[in-house]
Design an enzyme around this catalytic site. Sequence first.
Site, PDB file in Angstrom:
ATOM      1  CG  LEU A 187       7.043 -23.959  26.752  1.00 59.91           C
ATOM      2  CD1 LEU A 187       5.732 -23.497  27.436  1.00 59.91           C
ATOM      3  CD2 LEU A 187       8.195 -22.793  26.370  1.00 59.91           C
ATOM      4  CG  ASP A 188      13.724 -24.826  29.893  1.00 60.93           C
ATOM      5  OD1 ASP A 188      14.207 -25.801  29.039  1.00 60.93           O
ATOM      6  OD2 ASP A 188      14.554 -23.917  30.014  1.00 60.93           O
ATOM      7  CE1 TYR A 189       9.561 -30.490  37.129  1.00 57.68           C
ATOM      8  CE2 TYR A 189      10.907 -28.753  37.841  1.00 57.68           C
ATOM      9  CZ  TYR A 189       9.842 -29.773  38.151  1.00 57.68           C
ATOM     10  OH  TYR A 189       9.488 -29.867  39.619  1.00 57.68           O
TER      11      TYR A 189
END
Length: 239
Positions: free
Chosen positions: A82-84
Amino acid sequence: MSASHENDSPVNDSTVNDSSEDLTILPATTEPYHIAYEDDVLLVVNKPAHLLTVPGRHPQNQDCLIRRVQREFYNAEVVHRLDYDTSGLVILPLTKRVLSDISKQFQARTVQKHYIAIVAGKVAKARGTIELPIAADEANRPLYKICHATGKPAVTRYQLLSYDSATHQSRVQLEPITGRSHQLRLHMLALGHAILGDTLYATADIAAKSSRLMLHAQYIRFNHPLNGEVLAFSEPAPF
């Protein structure tokens, strides 16, 4: 498959990279992850926003989900990201066999994922499908763009859950069928409804409406690699 996902893509998918999260210092949240499921061969954990899934290239971006988890589960590995900016559910295999099996499930697109997002404006249709190809934006690295000439196929299903007339914002459920980098951000932007708190693609005023990206990986469903049992988990969005 879907690494965030919005980048919820399998790590061996060539479309996946964390370049946007490697070139800038990204302070890691102190909010802990929590375990939604645990057995002898895999974990499902809820990642907080403002935490990388894997270490970034920048020396100050080493604090991340997998390193925190490995303090307790030293053999945990990453199969999707998952993205930051994105919170939500992540599967972490604890053996090579399970890593391989889950990876194949992502590649076969049999892992089902739903995200919750808050977007600007009123989404006109109750549900729909967005099919717009995505490519790296070579002139604006590390961003991506909709590109019919060079983009890879990208498909997102969406459903309007509610509309707040006071704030002129919609709550939507997003189901990425593919797992392109920044797919959900770009597809909602193309629909005319940028995700609140999106500092990469939204206008400054929409980005400023939230201190975090209003995107959460709420639901994930897959088959247990050892016994084939269907496992499904849900974590409510924290917004």
